[in-house]
Each structure stands twice: as structure tokens, then as C-alpha cells.
Scaffold this motif. Structure first.
Motif, short mmCIF file in Angstrom:
data_model
loop_
_atom_site.label_atom_id
_atom_site.label_comp_id
_atom_site.label_asym_id
_atom_site.label_seq_id
_atom_site.Cartn_x
_atom_site.Cartn_y
_atom_site.Cartn_z
N GLN A 52 8.92 -4.75 -9.95
CA GLN A 52 10.37 -4.59 -9.87
C GLN A 52 10.81 -3.83 -8.62
OE1 GLN A 52 8.50 -2.89 -12.04
NE2 GLN A 52 8.91 -0.73 -11.60
N ASP A 53 9.86 -3.18 -7.94
CA ASP A 53 10.19 -2.38 -6.77
C ASP A 53 9.87 -3.09 -5.45
OD1 ASP A 53 11.16 -0.25 -8.26
OD2 ASP A 53 9.17 0.63 -8.50
N THR A 54 9.52 -4.38 -5.49
CA THR A 54 9.23 -5.10 -4.26
C THR A 54 10.51 -5.34 -3.48
OG1 THR A 54 9.33 -7.16 -5.51
CG2 THR A 54 7.16 -6.26 -5.09
N ASN A 55 10.42 -5.25 -2.15
CA ASN A 55 11.57 -5.55 -1.32
C ASN A 55 11.44 -6.95 -0.72
OD1 ASN A 55 9.91 -5.38 1.03
ND2 ASN A 55 10.18 -3.16 1.05
N GLY A 56 12.42 -7.34 0.07
CA GLY A 56 12.44 -8.69 0.60
C GLY A 56 11.24 -9.04 1.45
N VAL A 57 10.80 -8.12 2.31
CA VAL A 57 9.66 -8.38 3.18
C VAL A 57 8.38 -8.50 2.35
CG1 VAL A 57 8.25 -7.47 5.07
CG2 VAL A 57 10.73 -7.22 5.14
N GLN A 58 8.21 -7.61 1.39
CA GLN A 58 7.02 -7.67 0.52
C GLN A 58 6.98 -8.98 -0.26
OE1 GLN A 58 7.91 -4.03 -1.56
NE2 GLN A 58 6.26 -2.92 -0.53
N LEU A 59 8.15 -9.44 -0.70
CA LEU A 59 8.20 -10.68 -1.46
C LEU A 59 7.83 -11.87 -0.58
CD1 LEU A 59 8.90 -11.51 -4.35
CD2 LEU A 59 11.21 -12.03 -3.57
N ARG A 60 8.32 -11.88 0.67
CA ARG A 60 7.97 -12.96 1.60
C ARG A 60 6.48 -12.93 1.93
NH1 ARG A 60 11.46 -12.87 6.80
NH2 ARG A 60 10.37 -14.86 7.12
N LEU A 61 5.92 -11.73 2.06
CA LEU A 61 4.50 -11.60 2.34
C LEU A 61 3.68 -12.13 1.17
CD1 LEU A 61 2.25 -10.54 4.19
CD2 LEU A 61 2.49 -8.31 3.10
N LEU A 62 4.10 -11.83 -0.05
CA LEU A 62 3.40 -12.30 -1.24
C LEU A 62 3.42 -13.82 -1.31
CD1 LEU A 62 1.96 -11.70 -3.91
CD2 LEU A 62 4.21 -11.50 -4.99
N LYS A 63 4.57 -14.42 -1.03
CA LYS A 63 4.67 -15.88 -1.07
C LYS A 63 3.79 -16.51 0.01
CE LYS A 63 8.46 -17.91 -2.23
NZ LYS A 63 9.84 -18.44 -2.32
N ALA A 64 3.69 -15.84 1.15
CA ALA A 64 2.85 -16.36 2.23
C ALA A 64 1.37 -16.29 1.87
CB ALA A 64 3.12 -15.59 3.52
N LEU A 65 1.00 -15.31 1.04
CA LEU A 65 -0.40 -15.14 0.63
C LEU A 65 -0.80 -16.14 -0.45
CD1 LEU A 65 -0.63 -11.24 0.43
CD2 LEU A 65 -1.85 -12.70 2.05
N CYS A 66 0.17 -16.63 -1.20
CA CYS A 66 -0.12 -17.51 -2.34
C CYS A 66 -0.24 -18.96 -1.90
CB CYS A 66 0.97 -17.39 -3.40
SG CYS A 66 0.98 -15.80 -4.25
N ASP A 79 13.93 -2.80 -16.06
CA ASP A 79 14.66 -1.60 -16.49
C ASP A 79 14.24 -0.36 -15.71
OD1 ASP A 79 16.18 -2.93 -18.33
OD2 ASP A 79 14.87 -2.51 -20.03
N GLN A 80 13.08 -0.43 -15.04
CA GLN A 80 12.59 0.72 -14.28
C GLN A 80 12.80 0.57 -12.78
OE1 GLN A 80 8.79 2.46 -15.46
NE2 GLN A 80 8.74 1.15 -17.27
N SER A 81 13.64 -0.36 -12.38
CA SER A 81 13.91 -0.55 -10.96
C SER A 81 14.89 0.52 -10.48
CB SER A 81 14.49 -1.94 -10.71
OG SER A 81 14.73 -2.14 -9.34
N ILE A 82 14.39 1.50 -9.76
CA ILE A 82 15.22 2.64 -9.32
C ILE A 82 15.20 2.81 -7.80
CG2 ILE A 82 14.95 3.88 -11.49
CD1 ILE A 82 12.84 5.62 -10.11
N TYR A 83 14.61 1.83 -7.08
CA TYR A 83 14.46 2.00 -5.63
C TYR A 83 15.27 0.99 -4.82
CZ TYR A 83 10.66 5.23 -6.64
OH TYR A 83 9.92 6.29 -7.08
N THR A 84 16.40 0.53 -5.37
CA THR A 84 17.25 -0.39 -4.61
C THR A 84 17.76 0.27 -3.33
OG1 THR A 84 19.14 0.27 -5.97
CG2 THR A 84 17.96 -1.72 -6.62
N TRP A 85 17.88 1.60 -3.35
CA TRP A 85 18.38 2.32 -2.18
C TRP A 85 17.43 2.23 -0.99
CZ3 TRP A 85 15.15 6.29 -0.68
CH2 TRP A 85 14.24 6.74 -1.64
N ARG A 86 16.17 1.83 -1.24
CA ARG A 86 15.25 1.64 -0.12
C ARG A 86 14.77 0.19 -0.03
NH1 ARG A 86 9.84 5.05 -1.96
NH2 ARG A 86 8.94 3.49 -3.37
#
Length: 287
Positions: A52-66, A79-86
Motif C-alpha cells: 500500500q506504500d508503493t509510489n508511482g516509480v516503484q510501481l512502474r519498476l515492478l511492472k517492468a520486472l514482471c 487501511d494502513q496507507s499513511i505515506y501519501t505525503w511522500r
């Protein structure tokens, strides 16, 4: 302008910053098919925790790895996503099937840490979120005191009230101070509690404090190791060039680095530049 100059300095130092640890691998995977296919064939199983704490770059990197045959498993709780500010994007877990295809979902709703009154309070509060996966936590732990919410005008009032309650509870239950702990979220919060304990003559110990890798001597040691591995790392070289004290001031340090850069103009490697310069200094060829 500043960002471009900063990136050039990183490249000159053969270094990457925290963002570069993501951006450069993503750039390579997106633009070099042979590397991408080799990496995908190597990692057939990928597990991502705290999804739930992955950001856009991490998500793109994960898709590239798969790849087509990659088995992807993610663990997370919207419900535990509290890092939208970063930059964290909780929609990544809410829209997982849309982004990665059909999957099996397992809800881990049994809680082993909290009592049922705490879970009921948390569940009733988080249920007001508009976008979330429906879930209801439960526990086999019986009993538990009801949740109490306290509000204070300042951190000093908070510390005073909590220490007062601790003192009363200790007397009532005949506890020793070593059986009582105060948990706080930020290190800065310890100041008010430390002052309150000192004024009341209560013995205390701050657990944690300065992290191991934040200690000056450890940072210095790591800087030495970095220079050994990567002599082009001028930031680390500046840190340790006069530790222990060798009579090398800032101007001398700048001059040494300037001479290293001049040697680099002749096509020498960073290691050759540094070792060559040290030989010159020892032999008295540099003034």
C-alpha cells in the motif's frame, strides 16, 4: 538548472542518490530489452511487502520486472496507507487486478496483537474511509479495557498527565519502574517526558536514541570504505581526509580534489588519480 548540475555531480562522483536507486534501474529496464528479458528470466517469483506504500516509480519498476511467467505476490493493507505525503499511492492495491491481471486474494483478518475493544474502535473509525477494501479484524484474545482518548493542550501537559497516571498505577499495583514503558511516535517527543521524570525524581532510560549508522564514528568508517571502493566519491573523501586530524584544512582538501580532477583529464581512472596524487604528496612533488 540546479537539478541538472546536481545530477552531473552525481555522475562525476560515480554515485546515485536514493531516487537514483529506482530511476536508473527503471530507465535501464525500459530502454534495454536484452537486460529486461534477462532480469525477468532470472527472477521468477517476486514478493512485495507493504504494497500500500508503493509510489508511482516503484510501481512502474515492478511492472517492468514482471514477465509473462512471473509469479507476483504482494502483501498490504489499504487501511494502513499513511505515506501519501511522500508519493505512496494506495490505489495500487485497490486496483491490483486492473494493473496486474486476475489474482487470488487472501484476507488476513485475525489479529494477534490487540484486544477486541481496540479492534472495534479502529474498525468503526476506518470504516468511514470512502475508498477501501471491506474487512473486519477480530481476535481470539478475550477481554480488554475500553479505548480511552485523551486530548492535551501541549506536549508538556501530555507528559505531566501520563507520568501522573503512571505513578498512581505503579503505587496501586505495586509495580517497579522497569515494568512501565512509554511508547511515542517521534524521537522529539521524549524531551517532555525526560524533563517530567527528572523533576519528579523518576529513573528512566531512553531506548533507541541515536541509530547505529548515524553515529559519527560509524559514518566516518563507512566513508573510508566508500573511498576504498569508489575513489571518485569526493563527498566521502572530504569527510575523512582530515580524520583523524592530519593538519589538512578545507583549502588543502579542495586543492587535493582539484589535482585529482586534473589527473582525470589525462584519461586516468579515479583509483589511479587518487593513488597517483598520494604518491606525489608523499614524494614531495605537490605543494
Amino acid at each position: 538548472m540546479l537539478y541538472e548540475a546536481y545530477e552531473r555531480q552525481l555522475i562525476q562522483n560515480n554515485a546515485v542518490d536514493f531516487a537514483g536507486l529506482l530511476l536508473w534501474p527503471l530507465h535501464i529496464l525500459l530502454h534495454y530489452e536484452n537486460v529486461r528479458e534477462r532480469v525477468r528470466s532470472r527472477y521468477q517469483h517476486i514478493l512485495v511487502d507493504e504494497f500500500q506504500d508503493t509510489n508511482g516509480v516503484q510501481l512502474r519498476l515492478l511492472k517492468a520486472l514482471c514477465g509473462a511467467h512471473t509469479r507476483l505476490t504482494v502483501v498490504g493493507d489499504d487501511d494502513q496507507s499513511i505515506y501519501t505525503w511522500r508519493g505512496a499511492d494506495p490505489t495500487a492495491i485497490l486496483e491490483f487486478e486492473d494493473k496486474f491481471g486476475l489474482c487470488d486474494t487472501f484476507k488476513l483478518e485475525q489479529n494477534y496483537r490487540s484486544t477486541q475493544p481496540i479492534l472495534n474502535c479502529a474498525g468503526n473509525l476506518i470504516a468511514h474511509n470512502r475508498e477501501r477494501t471491506e474487512k473486519r479484524l477480530w481476535t481470539s484474545l478475550e477481554g480488554g479495557a475500553p479505548v480511552t482518548v485523551l486530548s492535551f493542550e501541549s506536549d508538556w501537559d501530555e507528559a505531566s498527565t501520563i507520568i501522573e497516571r503512571m505513578t498512581s498505577r505503579r503505587s496501586a499495583l505495586r509495580l517497579s519502574w522497569e515494568n512501565i514503558a512509554v511508547l511515542y511516535r517521534r524521537n522529539s517527543q521524549s524531551v517532555s517526558f525526560e524533563r517530567e521524570c527528572t523533576q519528579r525524581g523518576i529513573p528512566y532510560q531512553v531506548i533507541g536514541g541515536t541509530g547505529f549508522y548515524e553515529r559519527e564514528e560509524i559514518v566516518d568508517l563507512i566513508a573510508y570504505l566508500r573511498v576504498l571502493v569508489n575513489p571518485a566519491d569526493t563527498m566521502s573523501l572530504r569527510r575523512i581526509i582530515n580524520k583523524p586530524v592530519r593538519g589538512i584544512g578545507e583549502k588543502s582538501a579542495e586543492k587535493i580534489i582539484e589535482l585529482m580532477e586534473k589527473k582525470a583529464e589525462f584519461g586516468l581512472t579515479p583509483t589511479q588519480c587518487l593513488l597517483g596524487l598520494l604518491d606525489d604528496i608523499v614524494a614531495g612533488r605537490c605543494k
